[in-house]
Scaffold this motif. Structure first.
Motif, PDB file in Angstrom:
ATOM      1  N   SER A   1     -49.378  68.562  58.974  1.00  0.00           N
ATOM      2  CA  SER A   1     -48.490  68.523  60.124  1.00  0.00           C
ATOM      3  C   SER A   1     -48.672  69.777  60.971  1.00  0.00           C
ATOM      4  O   SER A   1     -49.117  70.808  60.497  1.00  0.00           O
ATOM      5  N   GLU A   2     -48.295  69.666  62.235  1.00  0.00           N
ATOM      6  CA  GLU A   2     -48.373  70.805  63.134  1.00  0.00           C
ATOM      7  C   GLU A   2     -47.288  71.812  62.776  1.00  0.00           C
ATOM      8  O   GLU A   2     -46.167  71.427  62.444  1.00  0.00           O
ATOM      9  N   PRO A   3     -47.577  73.099  62.839  1.00  0.00           N
ATOM     10  CA  PRO A   3     -46.554  74.101  62.537  1.00  0.00           C
ATOM     11  C   PRO A   3     -45.439  74.061  63.583  1.00  0.00           C
ATOM     12  O   PRO A   3     -45.695  73.809  64.760  1.00  0.00           O
ATOM     13  N   LYS A   4     -44.219  74.324  63.125  1.00  0.00           N
ATOM     14  CA  LYS A   4     -43.073  74.317  64.034  1.00  0.00           C
ATOM     15  C   LYS A   4     -42.976  75.596  64.840  1.00  0.00           C
ATOM     16  O   LYS A   4     -42.472  75.606  65.951  1.00  0.00           O
ATOM     17  N   THR A   5     -43.439  76.697  64.279  1.00  0.00           N
ATOM     18  CA  THR A   5     -43.332  77.990  64.954  1.00  0.00           C
ATOM     19  C   THR A   5     -44.702  78.396  65.484  1.00  0.00           C
ATOM     20  O   THR A   5     -45.594  78.720  64.712  1.00  0.00           O
ATOM     21  N   THR A   6     -44.835  78.351  66.799  1.00  0.00           N
ATOM     22  CA  THR A   6     -46.072  78.761  67.450  1.00  0.00           C
ATOM     23  C   THR A   6     -45.735  79.727  68.583  1.00  0.00           C
ATOM     24  O   THR A   6     -44.594  79.790  69.057  1.00  0.00           O
ATOM     25  N   ARG A   7     -46.741  80.444  69.017  1.00  0.00           N
ATOM     26  CA  ARG A   7     -46.570  81.396  70.113  1.00  0.00           C
ATOM     27  C   ARG A   7     -46.230  80.643  71.390  1.00  0.00           C
ATOM     28  O   ARG A   7     -46.845  79.624  71.699  1.00  0.00           O
ATOM     29  N   THR A   8     -45.250  81.169  72.125  1.00  0.00           N
ATOM     30  CA  THR A   8     -44.828  80.534  73.378  1.00  0.00           C
ATOM     31  C   THR A   8     -44.943  81.542  74.520  1.00  0.00           C
ATOM     32  O   THR A   8     -45.220  82.720  74.285  1.00  0.00           O
TER      33      THR A   8
ATOM     34  N   TRP B   1     -42.394  83.655  69.400  1.00  0.00           N
ATOM     35  CA  TRP B   1     -42.951  82.659  68.493  1.00  0.00           C
ATOM     36  C   TRP B   1     -41.820  81.684  68.197  1.00  0.00           C
ATOM     37  O   TRP B   1     -40.817  82.079  67.586  1.00  0.00           O
ATOM     38  N   GLY B   2     -41.955  80.462  68.672  1.00  0.00           N
ATOM     39  CA  GLY B   2     -40.854  79.519  68.549  1.00  0.00           C
ATOM     40  C   GLY B   2     -39.682  80.033  69.364  1.00  0.00           C
ATOM     41  O   GLY B   2     -39.819  80.925  70.203  1.00  0.00           O
ATOM     42  N   PRO B   3     -38.491  79.498  69.111  1.00  0.00           N
ATOM     43  CA  PRO B   3     -37.341  79.884  69.927  1.00  0.00           C
ATOM     44  C   PRO B   3     -36.666  81.186  69.519  1.00  0.00           C
ATOM     45  O   PRO B   3     -35.840  81.705  70.268  1.00  0.00           O
ATOM     46  N   SER B   4     -37.016  81.768  68.340  1.00  0.00           N
ATOM     47  CA  SER B   4     -36.189  82.887  67.874  1.00  0.00           C
ATOM     48  C   SER B   4     -36.918  84.013  67.151  1.00  0.00           C
ATOM     49  O   SER B   4     -36.278  84.855  66.535  1.00  0.00           O
TER      50      SER B   4
ATOM     51  N   GLY C   1     -43.003  90.899  62.945  1.00  0.00           N
ATOM     52  CA  GLY C   1     -42.064  90.305  63.889  1.00  0.00           C
ATOM     53  C   GLY C   1     -40.636  90.524  63.449  1.00  0.00           C
ATOM     54  O   GLY C   1     -40.359  91.105  62.398  1.00  0.00           O
ATOM     55  N   LEU C   2     -39.736  90.042  64.272  1.00  0.00           N
ATOM     56  CA  LEU C   2     -38.318  90.176  63.987  1.00  0.00           C
ATOM     57  C   LEU C   2     -37.553  89.005  64.576  1.00  0.00           C
ATOM     58  O   LEU C   2     -38.024  88.339  65.503  1.00  0.00           O
ATOM     59  N   SER C   3     -36.389  88.769  64.010  1.00  0.00           N
ATOM     60  CA  SER C   3     -35.481  87.769  64.536  1.00  0.00           C
ATOM     61  C   SER C   3     -34.056  88.234  64.282  1.00  0.00           C
ATOM     62  O   SER C   3     -33.693  88.520  63.140  1.00  0.00           O
ATOM     63  N   PRO C   4     -33.250  88.323  65.343  1.00  0.00           N
ATOM     64  CA  PRO C   4     -31.866  88.774  65.174  1.00  0.00           C
ATOM     65  C   PRO C   4     -30.970  87.619  64.711  1.00  0.00           C
ATOM     66  O   PRO C   4     -30.238  87.027  65.486  1.00  0.00           O
ATOM     67  N   ARG C   5     -31.044  87.286  63.439  1.00  0.00           N
ATOM     68  CA  ARG C   5     -30.254  86.192  62.872  1.00  0.00           C
ATOM     69  C   ARG C   5     -28.795  86.620  62.745  1.00  0.00           C
ATOM     70  O   ARG C   5     -28.481  87.801  62.748  1.00  0.00           O
ATOM     71  N   LYS C   6     -27.932  85.640  62.583  1.00  0.00           N
ATOM     72  CA  LYS C   6     -26.500  85.922  62.510  1.00  0.00           C
ATOM     73  C   LYS C   6     -26.137  86.800  61.306  1.00  0.00           C
ATOM     74  O   LYS C   6     -25.354  87.737  61.416  1.00  0.00           O
TER      75      LYS C   6
END
Length: 143
Positions: free
Chosen positions: A3-10, A48-51, A74-79
């Motif tokens: 399957s295609e990866p869900k998280t790709t560079r945008t 990369w992806g939305p977040s 990378g980083l993601s500011p999760r809740k």
């Protein structure tokens, strides 16, 4: 077929994404880590992806045949915590992690609740070492 990866560079704006983080402390921590990653890697961030805000990239290939690209760091500011993606695993960083301050880890994630609680020089070293270890590589897992 894999399957295609869900998280790709945008092409989305990193600045707009970070400005949209609701919690002001989490936003400030994310902006500070983004600036630190920019300084350490010498690269501009990309979404990369939305977040996920990422720097550099590596290619991974699983024994199942699935493969994709992922940011080298990378980083993601999760809740619940600021999530940092620094490595394909943290075993080799045990000494640094012992000096970092309050955190937890997952397979490839480092979770920090408050940036003020960790040693920024140790974090800088983790980012540098993780980036140098994996940027531009292909990582293959065995069956």
């Amino acid at each position: 077929m894999a399957s295609e990866p869900k998280t790709t560079r945008t092409g989305a704006s990193v600045d707009e994404f970070l400005a949209g983080v609701a919690d002001p402390k989490r936003r400030a921590d994310a902006e500070a880590v983004c600036a630190l990653m920019r300084e350490v890697t010498g690269l501009e961030p990309a979404m990369w992806g939305p977040s996920i805000v990422g720097f550099g990239q590596y290619h991974y290939r699983y024994a199942t045949g699935r493969e994709a690209d992922w940011p080298a760091v990378g980083l993601s500011p999760r809740k619940q915590a600021l999530t940092l993606y620094l490595s394909d695993g943290y075993e080799r960083y045990a000494e640094q992690l012992a000096r970092l301050g309050p955190h937890s880890t997952g397979r490839s994630c480092l979770y920090i609740k408050r940036l003020a609680d960790v040693d920024l020089e140790v974090l800088r070293g983790l980012i540098r070492d993780g980036f140098e270890h994996i940027n531009g590589r292909t990582v293959t897992t065995e069956a």
